[in-house]
Design a protein around this motif. Structure first.
Motif, PDB file in Angstrom:
ATOM      1  N   ARG A  89       0.856  -1.323   0.002  1.00 22.47           N
ATOM      2  CA  ARG A  89      -0.034  -0.022  -0.062  1.00 22.47           C
ATOM      3  C   ARG A  89       0.861   1.247   0.120  1.00 22.47           C
ATOM      4  N   THR A  90       1.704   1.268  -1.124  1.00 24.47           N
ATOM      5  CA  THR A  90       2.641   2.425  -1.055  1.00 24.47           C
ATOM      6  C   THR A  90       1.925   3.727  -0.999  1.00 24.47           C
ATOM      7  N   PHE A  91       0.553   3.802  -1.704  1.00 27.23           N
ATOM      8  CA  PHE A  91      -0.053   5.038  -1.685  1.00 27.23           C
ATOM      9  C   PHE A  91      -0.240   5.864  -0.358  1.00 27.23           C
ATOM     10  N   SER A  92      -0.349   4.961   0.719  1.00 26.43           N
ATOM     11  CA  SER A  92      -0.522   5.517   2.214  1.00 26.43           C
ATOM     12  C   SER A  92       0.788   5.726   2.719  1.00 26.43           C
ATOM     13  N   SER A  93       2.004   5.579   1.940  1.00 28.93           N
ATOM     14  CA  SER A  93       3.496   6.284   2.420  1.00 28.93           C
ATOM     15  C   SER A  93       3.412   7.634   2.124  1.00 28.93           C
ATOM     16  N   TYR A  94       3.728   8.500   3.117  1.00 24.84           N
ATOM     17  CA  TYR A  94       3.949  10.005   3.029  1.00 24.84           C
ATOM     18  C   TYR A  94       5.443  10.393   2.809  1.00 24.84           C
ATOM     19  N   ALA A  95       6.211   9.522   3.620  1.00 23.50           N
ATOM     20  CA  ALA A  95       7.696   9.849   3.480  1.00 23.50           C
ATOM     21  C   ALA A  95       8.478   8.518   3.920  1.00 23.50           C
ATOM     22  N   ILE A  96       9.720   8.528   3.223  1.00 27.80           N
ATOM     23  CA  ILE A  96      10.773   7.469   3.830  1.00 27.80           C
ATOM     24  C   ILE A  96      11.786   7.992   4.475  1.00 27.80           C
ATOM     25  N   GLY A  97      12.146   7.448   5.641  1.00 29.11           N
ATOM     26  CA  GLY A  97      13.180   7.924   6.719  1.00 29.11           C
ATOM     27  C   GLY A  97      14.351   6.720   6.624  1.00 29.11           C
ATOM     28  N   TRP A  98      15.393   7.098   6.639  1.00 30.93           N
ATOM     29  CA  TRP A  98      16.721   6.359   7.036  1.00 30.93           C
ATOM     30  C   TRP A  98      17.109   6.337   8.318  1.00 30.93           C
ATOM     31  N   PHE A  99      17.328   5.257   8.995  1.00 31.89           N
ATOM     32  CA  PHE A  99      18.006   5.052  10.444  1.00 31.89           C
ATOM     33  C   PHE A  99      18.784   4.428  10.681  1.00 31.89           C
ATOM     34  N   ARG A 100      19.577   4.517  11.489  1.00 34.48           N
ATOM     35  CA  ARG A 100      21.040   3.656  11.735  1.00 34.48           C
ATOM     36  C   ARG A 100      20.964   3.202  13.183  1.00 34.48           C
ATOM     37  N   GLN A 101      21.655   2.069  13.546  1.00 36.11           N
ATOM     38  CA  GLN A 101      21.845   1.711  14.925  1.00 36.11           C
ATOM     39  C   GLN A 101      23.282   0.906  15.059  1.00 36.11           C
ATOM     40  N   ALA A 102      23.933   1.622  15.799  1.00 30.12           N
ATOM     41  CA  ALA A 102      25.194   0.946  15.829  1.00 30.12           C
ATOM     42  C   ALA A 102      25.085   0.122  17.190  1.00 30.12           C
ATOM     43  N   VAL A 103      26.098  -0.681  17.314  1.00 27.71           N
ATOM     44  CA  VAL A 103      26.191  -1.742  18.329  1.00 27.71           C
ATOM     45  C   VAL A 103      26.117  -0.960  19.537  1.00 27.71           C
ATOM     46  N   GLY A 104      25.516  -1.220  20.738  1.00 28.74           N
ATOM     47  CA  GLY A 104      25.539  -0.566  22.230  1.00 28.74           C
ATOM     48  C   GLY A 104      25.151   0.704  21.914  1.00 28.74           C
ATOM     49  N   LYS A 105      24.484   1.394  20.675  1.00 31.70           N
ATOM     50  CA  LYS A 105      23.777   2.512  20.843  1.00 31.70           C
ATOM     51  C   LYS A 105      22.400   2.559  20.480  1.00 31.70           C
ATOM     52  N   GLU A 106      21.670   3.399  20.623  1.00 33.78           N
ATOM     53  CA  GLU A 106      20.176   3.769  20.441  1.00 33.78           C
ATOM     54  C   GLU A 106      19.910   3.872  18.813  1.00 33.78           C
ATOM     55  N   ARG A 107      18.844   3.510  18.091  1.00 30.50           N
ATOM     56  CA  ARG A 107      18.601   3.814  16.795  1.00 30.50           C
ATOM     57  C   ARG A 107      18.450   5.562  16.607  1.00 30.50           C
ATOM     58  N   GLU A 108      19.236   5.933  15.433  1.00 34.13           N
ATOM     59  CA  GLU A 108      19.101   7.290  15.232  1.00 34.13           C
ATOM     60  C   GLU A 108      18.688   7.735  14.096  1.00 34.13           C
ATOM     61  N   PHE A 109      18.075   8.775  13.680  1.00 34.41           N
ATOM     62  CA  PHE A 109      17.635   9.285  12.299  1.00 34.41           C
ATOM     63  C   PHE A 109      18.904   9.685  11.653  1.00 34.41           C
ATOM     64  N   VAL A 110      18.729   9.422  10.367  1.00 34.40           N
ATOM     65  CA  VAL A 110      19.669   9.823   9.446  1.00 34.40           C
ATOM     66  C   VAL A 110      19.154  10.840   8.302  1.00 34.40           C
ATOM     67  N   ALA A 111      18.124  10.693   7.432  1.00 34.73           N
ATOM     68  CA  ALA A 111      17.550  11.543   6.666  1.00 34.73           C
ATOM     69  C   ALA A 111      16.271  10.910   6.354  1.00 34.73           C
ATOM     70  N   SER A 112      15.404  11.884   5.679  1.00 37.49           N
ATOM     71  CA  SER A 112      13.830  11.494   5.278  1.00 37.49           C
ATOM     72  C   SER A 112      13.873  12.288   3.878  1.00 37.49           C
ATOM     73  N   ILE A 113      12.745  11.908   3.327  1.00 34.04           N
ATOM     74  CA  ILE A 113      12.257  12.365   1.986  1.00 34.04           C
ATOM     75  C   ILE A 113      10.765  12.307   1.783  1.00 34.04           C
ATOM     76  N   ARG A 114      10.073  13.332   1.269  1.00 23.91           N
ATOM     77  CA  ARG A 114       8.706  13.178   1.186  1.00 23.91           C
ATOM     78  C   ARG A 114       8.554  12.662  -0.402  1.00 23.91           C
ATOM     79  N   TRP A 115       7.702  11.931  -0.485  1.00 22.31           N
ATOM     80  CA  TRP A 115       7.259  11.148  -1.915  1.00 22.31           C
ATOM     81  C   TRP A 115       6.957  12.403  -2.819  1.00 22.31           C
TER      82      TRP A 115
END
Length: 119
Positions: free
Chosen positions: A27-53
């Motif tokens: 259901r890609t029509f329900s997607s407003y934006a895509i974000g990239w996140f990353r998680q290193a070992v022993g660290k919390e997940r963090e936001f990297v970048a996002s883009i609106r369709w």
């Protein structure tokens, strides 16, 4: 539902480049934006970048500005993350996620792809 599949991770030397892909299906029509996140070992997940369709508005975390570029290919329902001048501290599992609206609360996630930057 929106299904997301990441690809393009790997091992690269410091200063090198990688391009990650996030292919969306369902259901890609329900997607407003895509974000990239990353998680290193022993660290919390963090936001990297996002883009609106629609419109392509982008957002980056400060640590990747000038080095990473997020882009999208709407007909292919795919978002890319071009990563240049990679540093060892960029080593992490990278995830893409879909947000249903402007509130950017991400509700669907991919399985992740490993990026390892050697010094």
């Amino acid at each position: 539902q929106v299904q997301l599949v990441e690809s393009g991770g790997g091992l690269v030397q410091a200063g090198g480049s990688l391009r990650l892909s996030c292919a969306a299906s369902g259901r890609t029509f329900s997607s407003y934006a895509i974000g990239w996140f990353r998680q290193a070992v022993g660290k919390e997940r963090e936001f990297v970048a996002s883009i609106r369709w629609s419109g392509g508005t982008t957002l980056y975390t400060d640590s990747v500005k000038g080095r990473f570029t997020i882009s999208r290919d709407n007909p292919k329902n795919t978002v890319y993350l071009q990563m240049n001048s990679l540093k060892p501290e960029d080593t992490a599992v990278y995830y893409c996620a879909s947000a249903p609206n402007f509130l950017m609360s991400y509700d669907y996630w991919g399985q992740g792809t490993q990026v390892t930057v050697s010094s």
